[in-house]
Write a protein that holds these residues in place. Sequence first.
Motif, PDB file in Angstrom:
ATOM      1  N   VAL A 276       0.891  -1.320   0.000  1.00 34.59           N
ATOM      2  CA  VAL A 276       0.040  -0.103   0.074  1.00 34.59           C
ATOM      3  C   VAL A 276       1.001   1.328   0.088  1.00 34.59           C
ATOM      4  O   VAL A 276       1.764   1.236   0.689  1.00 34.59           O
ATOM      5  CB  VAL A 276      -0.989   0.084   1.268  1.00 34.59           C
ATOM      6  N   LEU A 277       0.266   2.301  -0.845  1.00 36.51           N
ATOM      7  CA  LEU A 277       1.175   3.508  -0.788  1.00 36.51           C
ATOM      8  C   LEU A 277       0.373   4.648   0.105  1.00 36.51           C
ATOM      9  O   LEU A 277      -0.711   5.210  -0.248  1.00 36.51           O
ATOM     10  CB  LEU A 277       1.516   4.059  -2.157  1.00 36.51           C
ATOM     11  N   PRO A 278       0.876   4.735   1.463  1.00 39.77           N
ATOM     12  CA  PRO A 278      -0.185   5.175   2.280  1.00 39.77           C
ATOM     13  C   PRO A 278      -0.185   6.897   2.030  1.00 39.77           C
ATOM     14  O   PRO A 278      -1.075   7.278   2.562  1.00 39.77           O
ATOM     15  CB  PRO A 278       0.717   4.889   3.829  1.00 39.77           C
ATOM     16  N   TYR A 279       0.891   7.481   1.586  1.00 39.46           N
ATOM     17  CA  TYR A 279       0.751   8.819   1.370  1.00 39.46           C
ATOM     18  C   TYR A 279       0.215   9.318  -0.244  1.00 39.46           C
ATOM     19  O   TYR A 279       0.359  10.470  -0.629  1.00 39.46           O
ATOM     20  CB  TYR A 279       2.040   9.422   1.776  1.00 39.46           C
ATOM     21  N   MET A 280       0.108   8.419  -0.933  1.00 39.89           N
ATOM     22  CA  MET A 280      -0.241   8.408  -2.268  1.00 39.89           C
ATOM     23  C   MET A 280      -1.592   8.184  -2.792  1.00 39.89           C
ATOM     24  O   MET A 280      -1.762   6.937  -3.220  1.00 39.89           O
ATOM     25  CB  MET A 280       0.771   7.891  -3.413  1.00 39.89           C
ATOM     26  N   GLY A 281      -2.811   8.698  -2.189  1.00 41.96           N
ATOM     27  CA  GLY A 281      -4.156   8.394  -2.576  1.00 41.96           C
ATOM     28  C   GLY A 281      -4.482   7.086  -1.873  1.00 41.96           C
ATOM     29  O   GLY A 281      -5.656   6.432  -2.349  1.00 41.96           O
ATOM     30  N   GLN A 282      -3.425   6.625  -0.970  1.00 44.76           N
ATOM     31  CA  GLN A 282      -3.556   5.171  -0.379  1.00 44.76           C
ATOM     32  C   GLN A 282      -3.782   4.088  -1.525  1.00 44.76           C
ATOM     33  O   GLN A 282      -4.653   3.203  -1.541  1.00 44.76           O
ATOM     34  CB  GLN A 282      -4.787   4.850   0.522  1.00 44.76           C
ATOM     35  N   MET A 283      -3.147   4.317  -2.910  1.00 40.43           N
ATOM     36  CA  MET A 283      -3.182   3.143  -3.836  1.00 40.43           C
ATOM     37  C   MET A 283      -2.686   1.768  -3.308  1.00 40.43           C
ATOM     38  O   MET A 283      -1.780   1.869  -2.238  1.00 40.43           O
ATOM     39  CB  MET A 283      -2.030   3.334  -4.808  1.00 40.43           C
ATOM     40  N   ILE A 284      -3.232   0.873  -3.747  1.00 36.57           N
ATOM     41  CA  ILE A 284      -2.819  -0.594  -3.475  1.00 36.57           C
ATOM     42  C   ILE A 284      -1.943  -0.968  -4.699  1.00 36.57           C
ATOM     43  O   ILE A 284      -2.401  -1.425  -5.746  1.00 36.57           O
ATOM     44  CB  ILE A 284      -3.974  -1.631  -3.330  1.00 36.57           C
ATOM     45  N   TRP A 285      -0.477  -0.853  -4.547  1.00 36.60           N
ATOM     46  CA  TRP A 285       0.509  -1.056  -5.576  1.00 36.60           C
ATOM     47  C   TRP A 285       0.560  -2.598  -5.997  1.00 36.60           C
ATOM     48  O   TRP A 285       0.454  -2.928  -7.068  1.00 36.60           O
ATOM     49  CB  TRP A 285       1.829  -0.464  -5.355  1.00 36.60           C
ATOM     50  N   ASP A 286       0.581  -3.507  -5.140  1.00 38.33           N
ATOM     51  CA  ASP A 286       0.646  -4.919  -5.195  1.00 38.33           C
ATOM     52  C   ASP A 286      -0.093  -5.691  -4.305  1.00 38.33           C
ATOM     53  O   ASP A 286      -0.395  -5.365  -3.490  1.00 38.33           O
ATOM     54  CB  ASP A 286       2.058  -5.313  -5.016  1.00 38.33           C
ATOM     55  N   LEU A 287      -0.663  -6.946  -5.055  1.00 40.91           N
ATOM     56  CA  LEU A 287      -1.395  -7.856  -4.292  1.00 40.91           C
ATOM     57  C   LEU A 287      -1.395  -9.205  -4.830  1.00 40.91           C
ATOM     58  O   LEU A 287      -1.437  -9.362  -6.102  1.00 40.91           O
ATOM     59  CB  LEU A 287      -3.013  -7.183  -4.315  1.00 40.91           C
TER      60      LEU A 287
ATOM     61  N   ALA B 101      -3.654  11.828  -4.594  1.00 40.42           N
ATOM     62  CA  ALA B 101      -3.956  12.948  -3.641  1.00 40.42           C
ATOM     63  C   ALA B 101      -2.907  12.537  -2.547  1.00 40.42           C
ATOM     64  O   ALA B 101      -2.772  11.331  -2.123  1.00 40.42           O
ATOM     65  CB  ALA B 101      -5.193  12.984  -2.909  1.00 40.42           C
ATOM     66  N   GLU B 102      -2.041  13.452  -2.214  1.00 42.81           N
ATOM     67  CA  GLU B 102      -1.321  13.407  -0.971  1.00 42.81           C
ATOM     68  C   GLU B 102      -1.908  13.372   0.293  1.00 42.81           C
ATOM     69  O   GLU B 102      -2.780  14.240   0.573  1.00 42.81           O
ATOM     70  CB  GLU B 102      -0.280  14.496  -0.959  1.00 42.81           C
ATOM     71  N   MET B 103      -1.738  12.177   0.999  1.00 41.62           N
ATOM     72  CA  MET B 103      -2.557  11.797   2.419  1.00 41.62           C
ATOM     73  C   MET B 103      -1.902  12.819   3.374  1.00 41.62           C
ATOM     74  O   MET B 103      -0.496  12.992   3.654  1.00 41.62           O
ATOM     75  CB  MET B 103      -2.694  10.717   2.684  1.00 41.62           C
ATOM     76  N   ASP B 104      -2.646  13.486   4.371  1.00 50.05           N
ATOM     77  CA  ASP B 104      -2.240  14.278   5.445  1.00 50.05           C
ATOM     78  C   ASP B 104      -1.940  13.350   6.524  1.00 50.05           C
ATOM     79  O   ASP B 104      -0.664  13.779   7.362  1.00 50.05           O
ATOM     80  CB  ASP B 104      -3.175  15.224   5.944  1.00 50.05           C
TER      81      ASP B 104
END
Length: 340
Positions: free
Chosen positions: A53-64, A120-123
């Motif tokens: 998971v990319l926690p600060y980039m829109g909370q994308m799930i990069w891999d699964l 989106a950049e997560m706060d």
Amino acid sequence: MASMTGTIELQREFFKESSKVIFTNGEFIVKLFRYPSGIEAIELTNSRGRMVVLPYMGQMIWDLEFDGVNLKMKSMFSQPKKADKIIDTYGCFAFHSGLIRNGCPGPNDNHELHGEMPCAEMDRAWLEITDMGIKVCGQTEYVKGFGHHYFATPSVEMFNGEGFIEMNMNVKNRSGAEMPLQYMCHTNYAYLENAVMKQNMPNSAFKLRESIPGHVKPTEKWLDYNKKLLNGEEMLTVLNNPEMYDPEIVFFADELNLYQEEAEFEMASPDGVTFFTRFSTAELNYATKWLLHNTDQRVGAFVLPATCRPEGFNAAEKAGTLITLGVGEERSFTIVTGKK
């Protein structure tokens, strides 16, 4: 960190080039790391697989990945890239599309492909650890002078011994006026050769997209195939004709609540691998199928749940499918997806 339940607040300085274990128990290992591109990532591993998971980039799930099977589309991206637009880092398993604008912009739209939320950049980002699993949570504030103002709070949960995840998006209108809301859970599933796509509603609920977005460059062969799909000469429920899925083939289904309260979609390959997605049609009443197969990208997105068709803001407004949030109103969307 030893076994526990509770909350772990994350800070960007925790993420380094080399991975660092921050939590472990009998079922999970949680690592923090930073890609060479500079993007922060969380890797969660359970007894069935792993999720990044990319926690600060829109909370994308990069891999699964579950049971040794990667669920993510084939793409040109070996790692996430720093980007403001999803098109510049289009290699993840899933992203949150929307929220005030969504989909492929039409000729009269002025928004980016899939809106402002994907990158989106997560706060803030944190982990919630329970007896059932681990949830990655985040929040971002969107605010514009003389414009919209909302809080978006996405989360994704991985469970003990399970091969699926639960994604959630909560959005709250913080402005003094109503705001438009367009949301899609964009799961970019791997293409499974000769897989069968099915769902708990008739195939006739899906209609082929007839408009051609700006990013699609049709060929004569592709146009001919589309005509055959439209007039019923061809059916597309099995992924057995990959040369016809370039450029992309897209189907739409509207008003899913006419068929089921809970929609369930599957893509099952001949070798026994089955992917699934389940969601409430009261929350997400529209669905898209997105298929693409070429040298650079291979996608078998058997369902993308949404609040409206992903044809841009003006198309949704014209069709009367654009929903709104009143002052202080909030709405939440939940999708369960993974491998059976």
